[in-house]
Motif scaffolding. Structure first.
Motif, PDB file in Angstrom:
ATOM      1  N   ARG A 517       0.762  -1.160   0.240  1.00 54.81           N
ATOM      2  CA  ARG A 517      -0.028   0.111  -0.120  1.00 54.81           C
ATOM      3  C   ARG A 517       0.769   1.314   0.057  1.00 54.81           C
ATOM      4  NH1 ARG A 517      -5.245   1.491   1.398  1.00 54.81           N
ATOM      5  NH2 ARG A 517      -5.685  -0.823   1.850  1.00 54.81           N
ATOM      6  N   GLU A 521       0.450   4.832  -1.854  1.00 58.24           N
ATOM      7  CA  GLU A 521       0.332   5.843  -1.331  1.00 58.24           C
ATOM      8  C   GLU A 521       1.438   7.111  -1.777  1.00 58.24           C
ATOM      9  OE1 GLU A 521      -1.463   4.109   2.582  1.00 58.24           O
ATOM     10  OE2 GLU A 521       0.330   4.512   2.676  1.00 58.24           O
ATOM     11  N   TYR A 546      -4.891  -1.187  -4.837  1.00 60.24           N
ATOM     12  CA  TYR A 546      -5.289  -0.298  -3.841  1.00 60.24           C
ATOM     13  C   TYR A 546      -6.457   0.581  -4.584  1.00 60.24           C
ATOM     14  CZ  TYR A 546      -1.913  -2.562  -1.163  1.00 60.24           C
ATOM     15  OH  TYR A 546      -1.285  -3.627  -0.466  1.00 60.24           O
ATOM     16  N   LYS A 547      -7.486   0.757  -3.925  1.00 59.97           N
ATOM     17  CA  LYS A 547      -8.544   1.343  -4.567  1.00 59.97           C
ATOM     18  C   LYS A 547      -9.139   2.709  -3.837  1.00 59.97           C
ATOM     19  CE  LYS A 547     -11.257  -2.354  -6.454  1.00 59.97           C
ATOM     20  NZ  LYS A 547     -12.464  -3.447  -6.243  1.00 59.97           N
ATOM     21  N   ASP A 548      -9.505   3.836  -4.136  1.00 60.25           N
ATOM     22  CA  ASP A 548      -9.991   4.754  -3.425  1.00 60.25           C
ATOM     23  C   ASP A 548     -11.468   4.796  -3.075  1.00 60.25           C
ATOM     24  OD1 ASP A 548     -11.638   5.389  -5.559  1.00 60.25           O
ATOM     25  OD2 ASP A 548     -10.653   7.319  -6.020  1.00 60.25           O
ATOM     26  N   GLU A 549     -12.032   5.528  -2.308  1.00 58.64           N
ATOM     27  CA  GLU A 549     -13.207   5.201  -1.695  1.00 58.64           C
ATOM     28  C   GLU A 549     -14.388   5.180  -2.765  1.00 58.64           C
ATOM     29  OE1 GLU A 549     -13.620   8.864   0.430  1.00 58.64           O
ATOM     30  OE2 GLU A 549     -12.270   8.135   2.324  1.00 58.64           O
ATOM     31  N   GLU A 550     -14.050   5.854  -4.000  1.00 56.18           N
ATOM     32  CA  GLU A 550     -14.864   5.369  -5.284  1.00 56.18           C
ATOM     33  C   GLU A 550     -14.621   4.179  -5.803  1.00 56.18           C
ATOM     34  OE1 GLU A 550     -15.042   8.677  -7.496  1.00 56.18           O
ATOM     35  OE2 GLU A 550     -15.385  10.065  -5.813  1.00 56.18           O
ATOM     36  N   GLY A 551     -13.861   3.166  -5.140  1.00 52.67           N
ATOM     37  CA  GLY A 551     -13.412   1.826  -5.902  1.00 52.67           C
ATOM     38  C   GLY A 551     -12.658   1.967  -7.114  1.00 52.67           C
ATOM     39  N   LYS A 552     -11.850   3.294  -7.297  1.00 50.36           N
ATOM     40  CA  LYS A 552     -10.819   3.301  -8.283  1.00 50.36           C
ATOM     41  C   LYS A 552      -9.473   3.228  -8.037  1.00 50.36           C
ATOM     42  CE  LYS A 552     -13.924   6.131 -11.305  1.00 50.36           C
ATOM     43  NZ  LYS A 552     -14.024   7.559 -11.963  1.00 50.36           N
ATOM     44  N   LYS A 557      -7.763   6.604 -12.147  1.00 52.82           N
ATOM     45  CA  LYS A 557      -8.154   8.068 -11.834  1.00 52.82           C
ATOM     46  C   LYS A 557      -7.150   8.963 -12.544  1.00 52.82           C
ATOM     47  CE  LYS A 557      -8.107   8.935  -7.286  1.00 52.82           C
ATOM     48  NZ  LYS A 557      -7.871   8.944  -5.944  1.00 52.82           N
TER      49      LYS A 557
END
Lengths: 784, 180
Positions: A517, A521, A546-552, A557
């Motif tokens: 991760r 980051e 690793y995805k962000d809160e929107e699943g991307k 992105k």
């Protein structure tokens, strides 16, 4: 006899008893027309020694011996502790450099062997005259080959010529490691740099060959998004898992499926760089993961057939596959695993034997590999449908109860994971601590080798993390290959002047100190700051996990174009060549420097002007050693994770407190050397934490050539990251301020006061305030 | 079970010369007797707590009682500043090791190269390699570690022990230093 010039007409009479051998036809006119030859085409082992010494005088080798002895000849073991000499006279510093040389030679040999296999195969298939065309946006098709060898490769046969050079240099460098050969650490290091530059060349040859031979994306910024993760494999279908770094057998699997018209009926997936390259060939293929997940994947029993090619394959893969009734096909003579050679056997016979229980076969005919893999998978899948590969949670509790808390697993773990504590929890039916270990586990299984209770902590972690693993479904942009010349035209000036604060490349293996991760980051931090962020190999895969809160994921992105704020997957390990290639292209396209046979000038350009920095956060292999060292010779600094300090034994560190180390010439000013400040501060460096690495990344993108605005942007990033993670201004920031105009505008007064407090004086500015640095004396009075 | 002087990492067996076990009494004496000691605090100080007390706080106590200059490595500086303590320097572990191996370096205070370096809170494997560098290339320097696990590359190292024992060792060291 002299070489025959192309187009020459000659007559031979009386042909009786004459043998005619046509070797090389020299295309003289073509060679002349593209660029005059520079001073160092195909440099030998000592040709660039002076350049190396310039680097090593500033960035002195720093050794951290992993072993105090030498065990390489029968005089040994020799104790080299604290100044003692070995029987041959070698001292500990030279011995460390020698071990690094051996590692770099191994890494180079792996890439060169891979390249040789590809080039020979493709020449056999398409002929030496098969053209190298990388599309309308790439004129400089092979910046490393051009710069190092002076060859402009137009066809596959030209790659072979470059590869011949690689093999000779590799042989010479490795020979220097023999007992009683090289003895000075500084010359071992020069050879390290040399063979690692050769490694860059081998990688470029390999990737260009496979791009043209397999029609991979040619620098496509919109290469397709492909599926990655342990959860993406459709287990209702037969599954073929390709592991390694050489796309050829995997491509033949795809070809055979396509020829039979059953492409959708079998899952073709891969691990490690083979996976990346199969998706460059067939975007419907899937990536399971990298080497750290190899045991997790194999032991889960997802694969009906495993096809291994070369590099970074677990050496116990046959043993592991047998446990879950997966058949193994070895397809490359570099790794045969003791399997019977079935290359010349009838295909149906091989298939029958494998289906009936033979653990594996060595097949050195790629087309046959494709057919056997598919047919065996189709027949094995129904037999394996009910296979239970791992314990269930009830069993997990009982297993954990048998743990004797001896701590051996923890002591064997590269990351000192708290396995014993997790076992205590699991024995009480709390599996969360075990599941949590999954993210930081590097998948080596040393824990089970030492377990006194004969447990497999790795299997137990997998069962505990079952839910997380099933949900591992991500998107990675397929490896796009080289950076386009048109992209370089857009970003060349902003990179050299500093408006784009740097190019950060996340490369190398997954031996991460605290899980992958951290790589994602770090990458996103620099994307948001407007750096150009690229990735290759395992790091490219890890970033996708690793995805962000929107699943991307970052690939969904951010743009895949080589521009400010991008997230670019360049490709597999061998595609690392294109990262260096992009830096070379900046010199060639933006600055119009001649590349041909001109290594020293181009490396000098990159060191002083191209704010690029590699981050190999989990570097593990010998290939990673040669990749990083190769970058260093081109003037590109590399940051390793903490494991890098342990295993690689050697760093190249600058001393910012020694002002005398940071002088160079300011071209046209002539005369005395000019103080440019400590940039880049180190060439190869190991950070202890992610936070330290991020701050150092920003700092190592600073270059002497930055214009005032560019320096201000780079300084702002460095200061900002340091303040966030360290809580205040760095203690060396003033060393990078040449003039108060370079202070960030919003904080100019405040920072100027700080400068005043420490008695800072503006740097002596060159005429016209133009920074035009070079470390090469021959250019002190002007670029020639 | 692991012995007191086994390398904590099983395979970390560097060679014929290996460090000896250090006790709080000996550590206190070595620190007091050193002319120019240096205290280096690694990144584990950020995440280690012993009986509710941060390792950073232990480091501050040791630095105050011993008057040793303290180098905060990795990004540990922030934790010290948050506790109102000003380290003498903040620099990467690699950089301070690089300076300590340089016979001509004038030391953190400009008073000459250090003669004793005391480590705590290092990530085991990077710390071990730093100690290896000093063992081979800084013969003028003695190295001791106050970490929880035994380091064979140090001249002297606290033994492998439980967290409770470690806390007791550190408390005893602080007490001995306080006694002067």
């Amino acid at each position: 006899m002299d070489a025959i010039k192309k187009g020459t007409i000659f007559t031979i009479s009386d042909l009786e008893n004459v043998r005619i051998s046509i070797g090389e036809i020299v295309e003289e006119l073509e060679a002349k027309e593209w660029e005059p030859m520079g001073p160092h085409p195909m440099p030998g082992i000592a040709t660039l020694r002076n350049w190396d010494f310039k680097l090593l005088n500033r960035y002195k080798p720093f050794y951290a011996p992993l072993c105090d002895m030498c065990c390489l000849c029968t005089y040994g073991k020799c104790d080299l502790t604290c100044g003692k000499k070995g029987a041959c006279g070698i001292k500990i510093d030279a011995q460390q450099a020698r071990i690094v040389l051996i590692a770099c030679c191994i890494g180079t040999a792996a890439h060169a062997g891979h390249a040789r296999h590809l080039v020979d195969h493709l020449i056999g298939k398409y002929g030496r005259d098969f053209p190298i065309e990388l599309g309308p946006s790439i004129d400089i098709e092979a910046p490393i080959i051009r710069t190092v060898t002076g060859i402009r490769p137009r066809k596959l046969g030209d790659l072979e010529d470059a590869l011949n050079y690689v093999e000779v240099e590799l042989m010479n460098c490795l020979s220097a490691a023999h007992t009683g050969q090289e003895g000075a650490f500084i010359d071992f290091e020069s050879k390290n740099l040399h063979v690692s530059m050769v490694d860059n060349l081998a990688k470029e040859i390999a990737d260009i060959a496979q791009i043209v031979g397999y029609d991979f994306p040619r620098g496509d910024p919109e290469a397709p998004l492909v599926e990655i993760g342990l959860g993406v494999v459709d287990r209702s279908k037969p599954v073929i898992l390709c592991i390694g770094h050489n796309v050829m057998p995997g491509a033949e699997v795809v070809n055979y499926l396509s020829a039979r018209g059953i492409g959708g009926e079998v899952e073709v997936c891969g691990m490690c760089c083979t996976a990346i390259d199969i998706t460059r060939y067939e975007p419907r293929a899937k990536i399971v993961g990298h080497i750290a997940q190899q045991l997790y994947a194999v032991r889960s029993g997802i694969a009906d057939v495993i096809v291994v090619d070369e590099q970074c394959v677990r050496t116990d893969i046959v043993e592991e596959a047998m446990k879950v009734k997966t058949r193994v096909i070895a397809s490359n003579d570099k790794i045969c695993y003791g399997l019977p050679d079935r290359t010349d056997d009838p295909t149906e016979e091989i298939i029958t034997d494998l289906v009936n229980g033979a653990p594996g076969a060595l097949i050195l005919d790629l087309e046959k590999v494709g057919e056997v893999a598919v047919e065996v998978a189709l027949r094995m899948a129904p037999k394996r449908a009910q296979l239970k590969a791992l314990p269930d949670r009830q069993e997990l509790k009982k297993l954990a109860e048998s743990c004797v808390q001896c701590d051996e697993c923890r002591r064997a773990c590269p990351n000192d994971l708290q396995i014993p504590d997790a076992m205590v929890s699991a024995a009480k039916s709390n599996f969360d601590p075990l599941a949590k270990l999954y993210e930081s586990c590097v998948g080596c299984a040393r824990c089970e080798s030492v377990c006194r209770a004969e447990l497999s902590p790795l299997n137990m972690i997998k069962v505990a993390a079952e839910y997380e693993i099933k949900e591992e479904k991500y998107k990675l942009r397929a490896g796009r290959g080289p950076v386009l010349d048109t992209e370089i035209r857009n970003v060349g000036a902003p990179i050299v002047f500093g408006d784009i604060p740097g190019v950060v490349a996340y490369v190398g293996c997954p031996n991460y100190p605290k899980g992958g991760r951290e790589v994602a980051e770090m990458a996103e931090e620099f994307i948001k700051r407007g750096y150009i962020v690229v990735a290759t190999g395992c790091s490219a895969m890890e970033i996708a996990r690793y995805k962000d809160e929107e699943g991307k994921t970052l690939y969904e992105k951010y743009t895949g174009a080589f521009e400010r704020g991008c997230m670019v997957n360049i490709g597999s390990c061998v595609a690392n060549a294109h990262v260096i290639g992009a830096a070379i292209k900046i010199a060639g396209i933006f600055a119009r420097r001649k590349l041909r046979g001109n290594f020293e000038e181009i490396a000098d350009y990159i060191l002083n002007r191209v704010g690029a920095c590699g981050v190999a956060w989990g570097a593990m292999s010998q290939k990673a050693a040669s990749i990083a060292t190769g970058c260093n010779r081109w003037g590109i600094p590399v940051i390793l994770g903490p494991h890098g300090s342990t295993a690689y034994r050697r760093l190249y560190l600058g001393r910012k407190d020694k002002e005398e180390d940071w002088y160079a010439y300011n071209v046209k000013e002539g005369g005395e050397p000019f103080y440019f400040g400590p940039a880049p501060e180190h060439l190869i460096y190991a950070a202890e934490t992610k936070e330290e690495a991020m701050v150092m990344t920003a700092k190592l993108c600073i270059r002497p050539s930055d214009n005032p605005r560019g320096r201000m942007i780079k300084l702002s990033n460095y200061i900002d990251l340091h303040e966030r993670f360290y809580g205040r201004l760095p203690d060396d920031w003033h060393l990078f301020v040449r003039d108060v105009t370079e202070l960030p505008p919003g904080r100019r007064k405040e920072l100027a006061r700080e400068l005043e407090k420490i008695g800072w004086k503006p740097m002596k500015m060159p005429p016209g305030k133009i920074f035009d640095p070079t470390n090469l004396e021959r250019f002190r009075n002007g670029w020639k | 079970m692991v012995e007191k002087d086994d390398p904590w990492e099983i395979a970390n067996i560097p060679g014929p010369r290996r460090g000896k076990i250090l006790t709080p009494v000996i550590a206190a004496r070595m620190i007091k007797e050193a002319k120019r000691p240096l205290f280096i605090v690694g990144s584990l100080a950020l995440e280690t707590e012993l009986n509710g007390k941060s390792l950073t706080e232990y480091a501050i106590e040791i630095a105050k009682e011993s008057q040793m200059p303290l180098v905060a490595v990795a990004h540990t500086l922030k934790a010290f500043l948050e506790r109102g303590f000003e380290p003498d320097s903040s620099m990467p572990l690699i950089n301070i090791i690089d300076r300590l191996r340089d016979a001509d370096w004038e030391g953190l205070k400009g008073a000459g190269q250090h003669d004793l370096v005391v480590f705590i809170g290092m990530l085991y494997y990077i710390g071990s390699q730093g100690l290896s560098t000093l063992k081979h290339f800084a013969p003028w320097l003695r190295t001791i570690t106050l970490c929880r696990f035994f380091h064979p590359n140090a001249d002297m190292s606290f033994p492998n022990m439980s967290e409770e024992e470690w806390a007791n060792y550190l408390d005893e060291l602080v007490a001995k230093l306080r006694m002067g």
